[in-house]
Enzyme design. Structure first.
Site, short mmCIF file in Angstrom:
data_model
loop_
_atom_site.label_atom_id
_atom_site.label_comp_id
_atom_site.label_asym_id
_atom_site.label_seq_id
_atom_site.Cartn_x
_atom_site.Cartn_y
_atom_site.Cartn_z
N ARG A 250 0.84 -1.22 0.00
CA ARG A 250 0.00 0.00 0.00
C ARG A 250 0.86 1.25 0.00
O ARG A 250 0.44 2.29 -0.48
CB ARG A 250 -0.96 -0.01 1.20
CG ARG A 250 -1.76 1.28 1.36
CD ARG A 250 -3.07 1.14 2.13
NE ARG A 250 -2.98 0.32 3.31
CZ ARG A 250 -2.35 0.68 4.46
NH1 ARG A 250 -1.77 1.86 4.55
NH2 ARG A 250 -2.30 -0.14 5.47
N TYR B 167 -13.08 18.83 -15.17
CA TYR B 167 -13.59 17.47 -15.39
C TYR B 167 -14.79 17.22 -14.46
O TYR B 167 -14.79 17.69 -13.32
CB TYR B 167 -12.46 16.48 -15.09
CG TYR B 167 -12.86 15.04 -15.23
CD1 TYR B 167 -13.09 14.48 -16.48
CD2 TYR B 167 -13.02 14.23 -14.10
CE1 TYR B 167 -13.46 13.17 -16.60
CE2 TYR B 167 -13.39 12.91 -14.22
CZ TYR B 167 -13.61 12.38 -15.47
OH TYR B 167 -13.98 11.07 -15.59
N ASP C 238 -4.34 20.26 -13.75
CA ASP C 238 -4.66 18.97 -14.36
C ASP C 238 -4.18 19.03 -15.81
O ASP C 238 -4.71 19.77 -16.63
CB ASP C 238 -6.18 18.72 -14.28
CG ASP C 238 -6.59 17.35 -14.83
OD1 ASP C 238 -5.84 16.80 -15.67
OD2 ASP C 238 -7.67 16.86 -14.46
N LYS D 96 -5.77 7.99 -19.34
CA LYS D 96 -6.02 8.57 -20.66
C LYS D 96 -4.78 8.48 -21.54
O LYS D 96 -4.38 7.40 -21.92
CB LYS D 96 -6.52 10.00 -20.49
CG LYS D 96 -7.61 10.18 -19.44
CD LYS D 96 -8.93 9.52 -19.85
CE LYS D 96 -9.96 9.51 -18.72
NZ LYS D 96 -10.23 10.79 -18.10
C1 LIG Z 1 -10.65 11.19 -16.92
C2 LIG Z 1 -10.18 12.44 -16.33
C3 LIG Z 1 -10.01 12.55 -14.94
C4 LIG Z 1 -10.32 11.41 -13.99
O1 LIG Z 1 -9.50 10.31 -14.22
P1 LIG Z 1 -9.91 8.79 -13.85
O2 LIG Z 1 -8.68 8.03 -14.15
O3 LIG Z 1 -11.08 8.44 -14.71
O4 LIG Z 1 -10.29 8.78 -12.42
C5 LIG Z 1 -9.53 13.74 -14.45
N1 LIG Z 1 -9.25 14.80 -15.24
C6 LIG Z 1 -9.43 14.73 -16.58
C7 LIG Z 1 -9.11 15.92 -17.41
C8 LIG Z 1 -9.89 13.57 -17.17
O5 LIG Z 1 -10.08 13.51 -18.49
#
Ligand SMILES: *Cc1c(COP(=O)(O)O)cnc(C)c1O
Length: 399
Positions: free
Chosen positions: A58, A111, A183, A208
């Site tokens: 963990r 998001y 982000d 992504k």
């Molecule tokens: C998909 C996404 C998230 C969240 O990510 P997960 O891996 O689905 O939890 C956060 N920010 C952006 C810009 C995203 O496209």
């Protein structure tokens, strides 16, 4: 790494050396939950952090660490820590630094999941959230002057790919004493490095573009060691640890990150230009188009414009229902950043939790479709759109 090498080379080679064993050229997936120590003193030293090593899954894992090191090097950061998902990276980062009575400044277009943290969970903890119109830099500056613990940005945004000036906002944010978080999921470290532009922390949904194959979930946050350490501590206690198998898949995906992004943005631009020429198309949003509201800021802070774009059809959702099923080389799915081109209506994907009125207030037309361009050959994607638009034309009653 003192040697100056380029980002594509870093994506292939960086962060792996320490974990390679038996002369293997590839990173092993170490699934062990715990680590064996014959020497009680050594065990103690590792446990209290006096010596490098691993104790319990963990907390840390060698495969996971290789993933963190690769992202860290790509973002030019001192340290990084990873998570089971992108949302865990975001929530753990926020909860590490926020306490009741604090104030966070952000934008309306973050998001969907992030927006839910801002509107649903933080207010319950007596944390004030100021959400500004995305792209309204003066409004953000005004809010920062009222006091701020965290300035949270996302650029480009989902799904209308709006752009915020990171350098300008980071400067103001720091003057206000805020931790500046960006982000960077849409831009990827290939196209944008928020830390170089003055941000304190940069985070990713590794699910992504970093992973790129839509087969593993993960998240990561990078920055100075003194900021990453408390986030790591929050995560090790709260438990949103990245799984070693997922770490391996993400790590392998990242080797081709640059190649993928280069092809994805070539395809995104070609699709954007094709859509702009269609009379059935109402609007096209892509930061690489000169018609984009903040094309100049995008040009200044991004090395490329990325693989994400969106468009709306004059016929609204009725037209979307004809066009999207007609596409042969596209997934109609909620993910993005994969090697396959992916289409999804905003009302079903990024903004499914909003009412039509809320979407309209955010400037999201009901028929808006998000496209994540894949790595296919450009001419095939355009040909696919041509046949789908021909079908749409046949089915559009002109009056
Ligand atoms: C998909 C996404 C998230 C969240 O990510 P997960 O891996 O689905 O939890 C956060 N920010 C952006 C810009 C995203 O496209």
């Amino acid at each position: 790494m003192t040697e100056k090498i380029n980002v594509g080379t870093k994506a292939v080679w960086s962060g792996e050396k320490e974990v390679l064993v038996h002369g293997a050229t590839q990173v092993p997936v170490i699934v062990s939950v715990a680590y064996n120590y014959d020497d009680m003193d050594e065990w103690y030293d590792v446990a209290v952090g006096k010596k490098q090593g691993h104790i319990y899954g963990r907390n840390t894992n060698p495969t996971v660490q290789a993933f963190e090191d690769k992202v860290k090097i790509l973002e030019g950061a001192e340290a990084a820590t990873s998570f089971s998902t992108g949302m865990a990276a975001i929530s753990n980062t926020l909860y590490t630094f926020l306490k009741p009575g604090d104030r966070i400044v952000s934008i309306k277009d973050t998001y969907g999941g992030t927006n839910k943290i801002f509107t649903e969970f933080l207010p319950k903890m007596n944390i004030e959230v100021a959400l500004c119109d995305t792209g309204d830099h003066e409004a953000i500056e005004e809010e920062l002057e009222k006091g701020c613990t965290i300035l949270y940005l996302e650029t480009p945004t989902n799904p209308t790919v709006k752009i915020t000036d990171i350098e300008r906002m980071a400067k103001k944010g720091k003057e206000a004493g805020a931790i500046v978080v960006v982000d960077n999921t849409f831009a990827t470290p290939i196209n944008q490095n928020p830390l170089e532009l003055g941000a304190d922390l940069v985070l990713h949904s590794a699910t992504k573009f970093l992973g790129g194959h839509a087969d593993a979930l993960g998240g990561v946050v990078c920055g100075a060691k003194e900021l990453i350490e408390p986030i790591y501590h929050y995560r090790e206690i709260n438990g949103a640890t990245l799984d070693p198998w997922a770490a391996y898949l993400l790590l392998r995906g990242m080797k081709t990150l640059k190649l993928r992004v280069v092809q994805q943005e070539k395809n995104a631009l070609a699709i954007a230009q094709y859509l702009q020429q269609q009379e059935l198309v109402e609007d096209v949003f892509y930061p690489g188009l000169a018609t984009h509201t903040n094309h100049d800021i995008a040009k200044k802070q991004m090395k490329g414009f990325g693989g994400m774009l969106s468009f709306s059809l004059k016929g609204g959702m009725d037209a979307v229902k004809i066009l999207l099923p007609a596409l042969k080389y596209a997934n109609r799915a909620a993910n993005l950043g994969a090697v396959e081109t992916t289409y999804g209506p905003a009302r079903t994907t990024s903004h499914v939790e909003c009412t039509p009125e809320e979407r309209a207030a955010m400037g999201i037309p009901e028929g808006l479709v998000r496209i994540s361009a894949g790595i296919e050959d450009t001419e095939d994607l355009i040909q696919d759109l041509e046949q789908a638009f021909a079908l749409l034309k046949e089915n559009t009653v002109t009056v």
